[in-house]
Design an enzyme around this catalytic site. Sequence first.
Site, PDB file in Angstrom:
ATOM      1  N   TYR A  20       0.823  -1.080  -0.021  1.00  0.00           N
ATOM      2  CA  TYR A  20       0.060   0.014   0.207  1.00  0.00           C
ATOM      3  C   TYR A  20       0.824   0.895  -0.003  1.00  0.00           C
ATOM      4  O   TYR A  20       0.675   1.954  -0.775  1.00  0.00           O
ATOM      5  CB  TYR A  20      -1.055  -0.141   1.089  1.00  0.00           C
ATOM      6  CG  TYR A  20      -1.673   1.234   1.607  1.00  0.00           C
ATOM      7  CD1 TYR A  20      -2.736   1.697   0.700  1.00  0.00           C
ATOM      8  CD2 TYR A  20      -1.428   2.163   2.416  1.00  0.00           C
ATOM      9  CE1 TYR A  20      -3.218   2.773   0.692  1.00  0.00           C
ATOM     10  CE2 TYR A  20      -1.733   3.560   2.582  1.00  0.00           C
ATOM     11  CZ  TYR A  20      -3.041   3.943   1.759  1.00  0.00           C
ATOM     12  OH  TYR A  20      -3.505   4.959   1.888  1.00  0.00           O
TER      13      TYR A  20
HETATM   14  N1  LIG Z   1      -8.425   6.987   6.023  1.00  0.00           N
HETATM   15  C1  LIG Z   1      -6.852   7.187   6.151  1.00  0.00           C
HETATM   16  O1  LIG Z   1      -6.531   6.941   7.295  1.00  0.00           O
HETATM   17  C2  LIG Z   1      -6.112   7.402   4.835  1.00  0.00           C
HETATM   18  C3  LIG Z   1      -4.973   8.192   5.117  1.00  0.00           C
HETATM   19  C4  LIG Z   1      -4.165   8.383   4.220  1.00  0.00           C
HETATM   20  C5  LIG Z   1      -4.755   8.303   3.031  1.00  0.00           C
HETATM   21  N2  LIG Z   1      -6.108   7.889   2.584  1.00  0.00           N
HETATM   22  C6  LIG Z   1      -6.519   7.649   1.176  1.00  0.00           C
HETATM   23  O2  LIG Z   1      -7.750   8.234   1.155  1.00  0.00           O
HETATM   24  C7  LIG Z   1      -8.435   7.707  -0.079  1.00  0.00           C
HETATM   25  C8  LIG Z   1      -9.876   7.687   0.513  1.00  0.00           C
HETATM   26  O3  LIG Z   1     -10.005   6.588   1.345  1.00  0.00           O
HETATM   27  P1  LIG Z   1     -10.696   6.484   2.707  1.00  0.00           P
HETATM   28  O4  LIG Z   1     -10.118   6.727   3.970  1.00  0.00           O
HETATM   29  O5  LIG Z   1     -11.972   7.614   2.449  1.00  0.00           O
HETATM   30  O6  LIG Z   1     -11.523   5.189   2.858  1.00  0.00           O
HETATM   31  P2  LIG Z   1     -12.948   4.631   2.381  1.00  0.00           P
HETATM   32  O7  LIG Z   1     -13.906   5.360   3.590  1.00  0.00           O
HETATM   33  O8  LIG Z   1     -13.084   3.179   2.330  1.00  0.00           O
HETATM   34  O9  LIG Z   1     -13.475   5.127   1.076  1.00  0.00           O
HETATM   35  C9  LIG Z   1     -12.711   4.761  -0.283  1.00  0.00           C
HETATM   36  C10 LIG Z   1     -13.619   5.202  -1.362  1.00  0.00           C
HETATM   37  O10 LIG Z   1     -12.855   4.404  -2.630  1.00  0.00           O
HETATM   38  C11 LIG Z   1     -13.901   3.825  -3.320  1.00  0.00           C
HETATM   39  N3  LIG Z   1     -13.214   2.753  -3.975  1.00  0.00           N
HETATM   40  C12 LIG Z   1     -12.600   1.843  -3.766  1.00  0.00           C
HETATM   41  N4  LIG Z   1     -12.344   0.739  -4.790  1.00  0.00           N
HETATM   42  C13 LIG Z   1     -12.942   0.979  -5.566  1.00  0.00           C
HETATM   43  C14 LIG Z   1     -13.321   0.819  -6.901  1.00  0.00           C
HETATM   44  N5  LIG Z   1     -12.581  -0.560  -7.346  1.00  0.00           N
HETATM   45  N6  LIG Z   1     -14.012   1.424  -7.892  1.00  0.00           N
HETATM   46  C15 LIG Z   1     -14.788   2.441  -7.169  1.00  0.00           C
HETATM   47  N7  LIG Z   1     -14.398   2.941  -6.161  1.00  0.00           N
HETATM   48  C16 LIG Z   1     -13.650   2.298  -5.216  1.00  0.00           C
HETATM   49  C17 LIG Z   1     -15.038   3.351  -2.370  1.00  0.00           C
HETATM   50  O11 LIG Z   1     -16.091   2.990  -3.106  1.00  0.00           O
HETATM   51  P3  LIG Z   1     -17.205   1.907  -2.404  1.00  0.00           P
HETATM   52  O12 LIG Z   1     -17.091   2.327  -0.678  1.00  0.00           O
HETATM   53  O13 LIG Z   1     -18.480   2.419  -2.884  1.00  0.00           O
HETATM   54  O14 LIG Z   1     -16.813   0.692  -2.646  1.00  0.00           O
HETATM   55  C18 LIG Z   1     -14.956   4.514  -1.352  1.00  0.00           C
HETATM   56  O15 LIG Z   1     -15.698   5.495  -1.608  1.00  0.00           O
HETATM   57  C19 LIG Z   1      -7.687   6.455  -0.278  1.00  0.00           C
HETATM   58  O16 LIG Z   1      -6.838   7.030  -1.488  1.00  0.00           O
HETATM   59  C20 LIG Z   1      -6.702   6.326   0.837  1.00  0.00           C
HETATM   60  O17 LIG Z   1      -5.745   5.571   0.342  1.00  0.00           O
HETATM   61  C21 LIG Z   1      -6.668   7.555   3.763  1.00  0.00           C
END
Ligand SMILES: NC(=O)c1ccc[n+]([C@@H]2O[C@H](COP(=O)([O-])OP(=O)(O)OC[C@H]3O[C@@H](n4cnc5c(N)ncnc54)[C@H](OP(=O)(O)O)[C@@H]3O)[C@@H](O)[C@H]2O)c1
Length: 275
Positions: A156
């Site tokens: 990741y």
């Molecule tokens: N949360 C953290 O601590 C953190 C820290 C650093 C960076 N990030 C980054 O922030 C970004 C958003 O993540 P989040 O934390 O908000 O997590 P999240 O709540 O799991 O949201 C992820 C989003 O990506 C979508 N997604 C995943 N796989 C997909 C696919 N194959 N096709 C279409 N949509 C897809 C999901 O859609 P569905 O739910 O509808 O499947 C969801 O809307 C990511 O790039 C993650 O790496 C997160």
Amino acid sequence: MPEKKLAGKTALVTGASSGIGRSTALKLAALGAHVYATGRRQEALDELVGIAEHAGGTITPEAFDIRDYDKFQGLIERAEADTGTFNILVNNAGLSHPDGIVDGDPEKWREMLEVNILSLLAGSQKAIQVMRKGGHEGHIVHISSIAARSDASGVYGGTKAMVSALATTMRKDLEDDPIRVVNVCPGAVITNFARNFPPDYINAMLQSLGIDIEFKPGMTLPPEVHDKVNAAASQLLLHADDIARAVVYGVTQPINVDVFEITVRPAKSLQLPDG
Ligand SMILES: NC(=O)c1ccc[n+]([C@@H]2O[C@H](COP(=O)([O-])OP(=O)(O)OC[C@H]3O[C@@H](n4cnc5c(N)ncnc54)[C@H](OP(=O)(O)O)[C@@H]3O)[C@@H](O)[C@H]2O)c1
């Protein structure tokens, strides 16, 4: 009512059905942008439409797997054709499978590479083409991670290191265009990001915060639960709105101002599971 700083702009946010993307889509819409919101879960996207309308904004939901790059690129073209402009792409969709390199499943690596990197490239390519052809000023935002700079974030972290590297090269490529690149690096944020984490770890955390939910692998929790966790552990876990505000800051600067990288972390470091 917030000032409509983005009135007349068109934006597309990937991964808007949850977490950081959801908050970002709602904030951009509240500032007057017409937001195309993508994700896989139609119901979660449909819910955004009503919330945005209530705040005087417009969201068009589109549920599909972001690995369908033709569909993704076609949506960017359609958004421009239907609204007459295209100004903001937020490459946010992403996921983590936290298994290590030694014991990880190559199919899970493939999913991370295809969603975290290839979809970001496909979307950025089309957004640049559409902005150039239409003469539109705009911003391309990548949601990278502090994991890009960690020596303990596995495959990741490798995908996020590539996201940050691509932001650097894209910024250089676009210097002569009215298109700015914003690379946002969040620390730990309470979202559905942990959906693939070991359930024991998540359940212990929920329990320690007094939240009575049994987490099962792959499960998504509603935003109200994230609000609760954030309220109970705000020193360790940011709220998705904290990251959405950073995105808004980047995309509301004058086009000659290059807000290239923003790191947003909680006050204290969270110990993530190793494997
Ligand atoms: N949360 C953290 O601590 C953190 C820290 C650093 C960076 N990030 C980054 O922030 C970004 C958003 O993540 P989040 O934390 O908000 O997590 P999240 O709540 O799991 O949201 C992820 C989003 O990506 C979508 N997604 C995943 N796989 C997909 C696919 N194959 N096709 C279409 N949509 C897809 C999901 O859609 P569905 O739910 O509808 O499947 C969801 O809307 C990511 O790039 C993650 O790496 C997160």
